[in-house]
Scaffold this active site. Sequence first.
Site, PDB file in Angstrom:
ATOM      1  N   GLU A   1     126.922   9.729  45.738  1.00 53.37           N
ATOM      2  CA  GLU A   1     128.395   9.830  45.762  1.00 53.37           C
ATOM      3  C   GLU A   1     128.846  11.029  44.942  1.00 53.37           C
ATOM      4  O   GLU A   1     128.378  11.233  43.820  1.00 53.37           O
ATOM      5  CB  GLU A   1     129.076   8.595  45.143  1.00 53.37           C
ATOM      6  CG  GLU A   1     129.100   7.371  45.995  1.00 53.37           C
ATOM      7  CD  GLU A   1     129.822   6.211  45.320  1.00 53.37           C
ATOM      8  OE1 GLU A   1     130.737   6.443  44.495  1.00 53.37           O
ATOM      9  OE2 GLU A   1     129.455   5.061  45.614  1.00 53.37           O
TER      10      GLU A   1
ATOM     11  N   GLU B   1     125.908   1.316  41.232  1.00 51.52           N
ATOM     12  CA  GLU B   1     126.579   1.392  39.929  1.00 51.52           C
ATOM     13  C   GLU B   1     126.636   0.054  39.194  1.00 51.52           C
ATOM     14  O   GLU B   1     127.732  -0.486  38.968  1.00 51.52           O
ATOM     15  CB  GLU B   1     127.990   1.972  40.091  1.00 51.52           C
ATOM     16  CG  GLU B   1     128.023   3.359  40.680  1.00 51.52           C
ATOM     17  CD  GLU B   1     129.402   4.020  40.586  1.00 51.52           C
ATOM     18  OE1 GLU B   1     130.365   3.367  40.132  1.00 51.52           O
ATOM     19  OE2 GLU B   1     129.511   5.197  40.947  1.00 51.52           O
TER      20      GLU B   1
HETATM   21  C1  FCB Z   1     132.432   4.901  42.428  1.00 48.44           C
HETATM   22  C2  FCB Z   1     132.266   3.730  43.368  1.00 48.44           C
HETATM   23  C3  FCB Z   1     132.953   3.905  44.699  1.00 48.44           C
HETATM   24  C4  FCB Z   1     134.284   4.594  44.552  1.00 48.44           C
HETATM   25  C5  FCB Z   1     134.137   5.873  43.766  1.00 48.44           C
HETATM   26  C6  FCB Z   1     135.418   6.654  43.614  1.00 48.44           C
HETATM   27  O1  FCB Z   1     132.351   4.456  41.115  1.00 48.44           O
HETATM   28  O2  FCB Z   1     130.913   3.479  43.594  1.00 48.44           O
HETATM   29  O3  FCB Z   1     133.068   2.659  45.307  1.00 48.44           O
HETATM   30  O4  FCB Z   1     135.194   3.739  43.986  1.00 48.44           O
HETATM   31  O5  FCB Z   1     133.642   5.583  42.486  1.00 48.44           O
END
Ligand code: FCB
Length: 476
Positions: free
Chosen positions: A381, A177
């Site tokens: 994620e 990210e």
């Molecule tokens: C993302 C991040 C991770 C965590 C999630 C909830 O943006 O990569 O580290 O904080 O959100």
Amino acid sequence: MNPDVLRNDYRDTGLMFGPDFVFGSATASYQIEGAVAADGRRPSIWDTYSHTPGKVWNGDTGDVACDHYNRLDEDLDIMASLGLDSYRFSVAWPRIVPEGTGAVNQPGIDFYSRLVDGLLERGITPVATLYHWDLPQTLEDAGGWPARATAEAFADYAAVVGRALGDRVATWTTLNEPWCSAYLGYGSGAHAPGRTDGADALAAVHHLNLAHGLGVQALRSVVTNEPDYSVTLNFHVLRGEGETGPAAMQKIDALANRAFTHPILKGEYPADLIAQTAEVTDWAFVRPGDLEAINQPLDVLGVNYYSTARVRLWDGVSPRQNSDGHKDMGGSPWPGASDVEFVPQPGPYTDMGWNIEPAGLDELLGALHEEFPGLPLMITENGAAFADTVTDAGDIHDPDRIDYLHRHLAAVHRAIARGVDVRGYFVWSLFDNFEWGYGYSKRFGIVRVDYDTLQRTPKDSAGWFAELVASHRLHA
Ligand code: FCB
């Protein structure tokens, strides 16, 4: 529990995932490791930031976190007990090259080597992220991501890790990210290092992109197996509000999404991005050859998805809204788009206040597939924070989280059924952990961590996920 969350509209029955589909779980170094001064690790920007009063909820820091550094074997056994196919972790740069450049710290390498061996012994495929936001403080002191030298230092660090683990890691992800690193770190100041300068944020965007490209090249020159190369982006899936919605969407799409996908996957910055930020920067930090360096062939694109966002142009009169809903606890992180406002989304919401909209995920996967045909995708994620309670018997019943995961996996399945090449899905997160500016107040784990005793307890969602991993069937 929010009754809306259990609406059954996304509950398909008995969806099967193919035998090669990878089910895993993800974490990040600063969020779980603790042991911040152990074995030669030096401070990162998150150590400094979290120790600065007023920056993180409750004054929480990652000093201890889940103490994963000291509980590695126990945690590996938990992963094995869930039957995970794969585990996505990040490497802490300040453990490997503690001053950012120069001397390599062997004990840091040994830790990740033990982690990778422990995964392989348990039949779990290692997916390594090189940078999940813990920049060595010395590099920030020398200019941080707005400085070109940080990208060059990243390439050297990537080569060190590649040499150490490049016979065993299956997938390398350069950055997690970069949107957060650039715009929250240097634009809104809601993340470390907490700087607030639009021009710096855009310079950081470019140097993060450059770090990615140089990092892939560095890895390729040293690894000895044949891994997949990747980067993980958090896409903004946008909804337009009213007549000005489309114009606002285009601006945010340029800053949030195309500022990364276009250089990385097409070797160019979008013309509308350069134009709309002209008053903030002239982009002179982009040097000849940079775009070629950034545009490295990739094997898979990592996609992080949690929610959607709703935008319109601000009328300049009413109080400007800023419910970005994504970790925006500071000012606006959008250089050159101060005329865009983020309006609240309809619920239901998770404990982060993020709206739950699984349809945004298959829409995103479909759009990426269309724009970048032939590039496999991986959900690196997806998950949800909810305020868990522990029963007298010590159980954690978390039906909201199960429902969230279920509905997003159904969305992934819909995308696959439409022909999108999605290779796998990683739950965020394996453990409750340090949720950046929110400290320990938000619980994303499928395994609970008691922060007093550091005891780990699988929640109902962990059992549910383990069953899915074993059967590859998403039950009704
Ligand atoms: C993302 C991040 C991770 C965590 C999630 C909830 O943006 O990569 O580290 O904080 O959100």
